[in-house]
Design a protein around this motif. Structure first.
Motif, PDB file in Angstrom:
ATOM      1  N   UNK A  15       0.833  -1.214   0.000  1.00 25.35           N
ATOM      2  CA  UNK A  15       0.000   0.000   0.000  1.00 25.35           C
ATOM      3  C   UNK A  15       0.858   1.250   0.000  1.00 25.35           C
ATOM      4  N   UNK A  16       1.932   1.240   0.781  1.00 29.96           N
ATOM      5  CA  UNK A  16       2.816   2.412   0.851  1.00 29.96           C
ATOM      6  C   UNK A  16       3.404   2.720  -0.519  1.00 29.96           C
ATOM      7  N   UNK A  17       3.774   1.699  -1.261  1.00 30.79           N
ATOM      8  CA  UNK A  17       4.321   1.888  -2.599  1.00 30.79           C
ATOM      9  C   UNK A  17       3.301   2.550  -3.516  1.00 30.79           C
ATOM     10  N   UNK A  18       2.071   2.108  -3.450  1.00 31.83           N
ATOM     11  CA  UNK A  18       1.010   2.672  -4.291  1.00 31.83           C
ATOM     12  C   UNK A  18       0.679   4.094  -3.845  1.00 31.83           C
ATOM     13  N   UNK A  19       0.581   4.291  -2.547  1.00 32.52           N
ATOM     14  CA  UNK A  19       0.185   5.594  -2.010  1.00 32.52           C
ATOM     15  C   UNK A  19       1.168   6.690  -2.404  1.00 32.52           C
ATOM     16  N   UNK A  20       2.469   6.415  -2.337  1.00 32.09           N
ATOM     17  CA  UNK A  20       3.444   7.474  -2.608  1.00 32.09           C
ATOM     18  C   UNK A  20       3.573   7.793  -4.092  1.00 32.09           C
ATOM     19  N   UNK A  21       2.873   7.058  -4.948  1.00 33.67           N
ATOM     20  CA  UNK A  21       2.854   7.406  -6.362  1.00 33.67           C
ATOM     21  C   UNK A  21       1.992   8.638  -6.616  1.00 33.67           C
ATOM     22  N   UNK A  22       1.093   8.957  -5.702  1.00 30.58           N
ATOM     23  CA  UNK A  22       0.253  10.160  -5.790  1.00 30.58           C
ATOM     24  C   UNK A  22       0.990  11.286  -5.057  1.00 30.58           C
ATOM     25  N   UNK A  23       1.240  12.391  -5.740  1.00 27.54           N
ATOM     26  CA  UNK A  23       2.008  13.493  -5.142  1.00 27.54           C
ATOM     27  C   UNK A  23       1.367  14.035  -3.867  1.00 27.54           C
ATOM     28  N   UNK A  24       0.052  14.227  -3.889  1.00 28.24           N
ATOM     29  CA  UNK A  24      -0.642  14.757  -2.716  1.00 28.24           C
ATOM     30  C   UNK A  24      -0.548  13.799  -1.543  1.00 28.24           C
ATOM     31  N   UNK A  25      -0.794  12.529  -1.798  1.00 27.74           N
ATOM     32  CA  UNK A  25      -0.731  11.530  -0.735  1.00 27.74           C
ATOM     33  C   UNK A  25       0.686  11.400  -0.194  1.00 27.74           C
ATOM     34  N   UNK A  26       1.668  11.495  -1.068  1.00 28.96           N
ATOM     35  CA  UNK A  26       3.071  11.456  -0.641  1.00 28.96           C
ATOM     36  C   UNK A  26       3.351  12.590   0.343  1.00 28.96           C
ATOM     37  N   UNK A  27       2.921  13.802  -0.011  1.00 33.63           N
ATOM     38  CA  UNK A  27       3.168  14.966   0.844  1.00 33.63           C
ATOM     39  C   UNK A  27       2.458  14.823   2.187  1.00 33.63           C
ATOM     40  N   UNK A  28       1.199  14.427   2.157  1.00 34.49           N
ATOM     41  CA  UNK A  28       0.431  14.269   3.391  1.00 34.49           C
ATOM     42  C   UNK A  28       1.040  13.171   4.256  1.00 34.49           C
ATOM     43  N   UNK A  29       1.542  12.117   3.644  1.00 30.25           N
ATOM     44  CA  UNK A  29       2.182  11.030   4.372  1.00 30.25           C
ATOM     45  C   UNK A  29       3.419  11.529   5.128  1.00 30.25           C
ATOM     46  N   UNK A  30       4.144  12.480   4.556  1.00 27.01           N
ATOM     47  CA  UNK A  30       5.355  12.995   5.192  1.00 27.01           C
ATOM     48  C   UNK A  30       5.046  13.870   6.412  1.00 27.01           C
ATOM     49  N   UNK A  31       3.914  14.558   6.406  1.00 23.42           N
ATOM     50  CA  UNK A  31       3.595  15.454   7.528  1.00 23.42           C
ATOM     51  C   UNK A  31       2.431  14.945   8.362  1.00 23.42           C
ATOM     52  N   UNK A  32       1.880  13.783   7.969  1.00 24.85           N
ATOM     53  CA  UNK A  32       0.728  13.234   8.669  1.00 24.85           C
ATOM     54  C   UNK A  32       1.084  12.717  10.045  1.00 24.85           C
ATOM     55  N   UNK A  33       0.094  12.600  10.860  1.00 19.49           N
ATOM     56  CA  UNK A  33       0.290  12.127  12.223  1.00 19.49           C
ATOM     57  C   UNK A  33      -0.120  13.205  13.204  1.00 19.49           C
ATOM     58  N   UNK A  34      -0.214  12.823  14.423  1.00 22.26           N
ATOM     59  CA  UNK A  34      -0.720  13.721  15.456  1.00 22.26           C
ATOM     60  C   UNK A  34       0.214  14.892  15.751  1.00 22.26           C
ATOM     61  N   UNK A  35       1.531  14.682  15.664  1.00 22.05           N
ATOM     62  CA  UNK A  35       2.463  15.694  16.171  1.00 22.05           C
ATOM     63  C   UNK A  35       3.344  16.348  15.120  1.00 22.05           C
ATOM     64  N   UNK A  36       3.488  15.763  13.942  1.00 19.20           N
ATOM     65  CA  UNK A  36       4.461  16.276  12.978  1.00 19.20           C
ATOM     66  C   UNK A  36       4.222  17.728  12.587  1.00 19.20           C
ATOM     67  N   UNK A  37       2.990  18.077  12.280  1.00 19.43           N
ATOM     68  CA  UNK A  37       2.711  19.457  11.864  1.00 19.43           C
ATOM     69  C   UNK A  37       2.993  20.433  13.002  1.00 19.43           C
ATOM     70  N   UNK A  38       2.651  20.050  14.231  1.00 21.68           N
ATOM     71  CA  UNK A  38       2.937  20.933  15.364  1.00 21.68           C
ATOM     72  C   UNK A  38       4.439  21.125  15.555  1.00 21.68           C
ATOM     73  N   UNK A  39       5.196  20.055  15.431  1.00 18.72           N
ATOM     74  CA  UNK A  39       6.652  20.152  15.558  1.00 18.72           C
ATOM     75  C   UNK A  39       7.219  21.034  14.450  1.00 18.72           C
ATOM     76  N   UNK A  40       6.791  20.794  13.231  1.00 20.67           N
ATOM     77  CA  UNK A  40       7.276  21.593  12.107  1.00 20.67           C
ATOM     78  C   UNK A  40       6.897  23.062  12.250  1.00 20.67           C
ATOM     79  N   UNK A  41       5.692  23.334  12.740  1.00 17.67           N
ATOM     80  CA  UNK A  41       5.278  24.727  12.898  1.00 17.67           C
ATOM     81  C   UNK A  41       6.083  25.437  13.981  1.00 17.67           C
ATOM     82  N   UNK A  42       6.457  24.724  15.038  1.00 16.04           N
ATOM     83  CA  UNK A  42       7.312  25.320  16.072  1.00 16.04           C
ATOM     84  C   UNK A  42       8.689  25.638  15.508  1.00 16.04           C
ATOM     85  N   UNK A  43       9.234  24.732  14.718  1.00 18.88           N
ATOM     86  CA  UNK A  43      10.574  24.916  14.160  1.00 18.88           C
ATOM     87  C   UNK A  43      10.599  25.938  13.023  1.00 18.88           C
ATOM     88  N   UNK A  44       9.430  26.363  12.590  1.00 21.56           N
ATOM     89  CA  UNK A  44       9.353  27.325  11.490  1.00 21.56           C
ATOM     90  C   UNK A  44       9.996  28.666  11.861  1.00 21.56           C
TER      91      UNK A  44
END
Length: 120
Positions: A13-42
């Motif tokens: 599934x991961x192989x198929x999912x990352x073929x879609x650009x949008x899904x690839x991007x969301x997969x990289x920042x998805x999860x409960x804490x990643x966006x909060x961590x990235x926003x703090x480090x901004x």
């Protein structure tokens, strides 16, 4: 990170999912804490303990795991200084800085719709 079987459903599934650009991007920042961590480090570099204070509800273990994943994905740079005691700082990579305008738009969208009542 744990090694998964190449033929597992998750790996396929991961192989198929990352073929879609949008899904690839969301997969990289998805999860409960990643966006909060990235926003703090901004806005600045943080040491681990400073990040932990900024995100008091995350466990140390989860913060460590999320930072490690973000580093592996090329979104966070970890710098270790040869000092006693050792000093480690985390900051966004250039690739992660490109998320700035996207996070602003997501935040505006969230503010607009968070309190909306959905009627069916």
């Amino acid at each position: 990170m744990a090694t998964r079987k190449k033929n597992s459903t998750y790996s396929r599934n991961e192989t198929i999912i990352i073929e879609c650009d949008l899904t690839y991007a969301v997969n990289k920042i998805g999860g409960r804490w990643k966006i909060l961590i990235l926003s703090k480090l901004e806005t600045q570099k943080y040491r681990f303990s400073e990040l932990k204070k900024e995100l008091p509800y995350i466990t140390e273990r989860m913060l460590t795991l999320q930072l490690r994943t973000l580093e592996e994905d090329g979104l966070v740079k970890r710098t270790v200084y040869a000092e006693v005691p050792p000093r480690v700082e985390y900051e966004l990579t250039e690739m992660a800085k490109e998320f700035g305008p996207i996070f602003k738009q997501l935040s505006e969208w969230g503010g607009k719709h968070r309190n909306a009542i959905i009627k069916v």
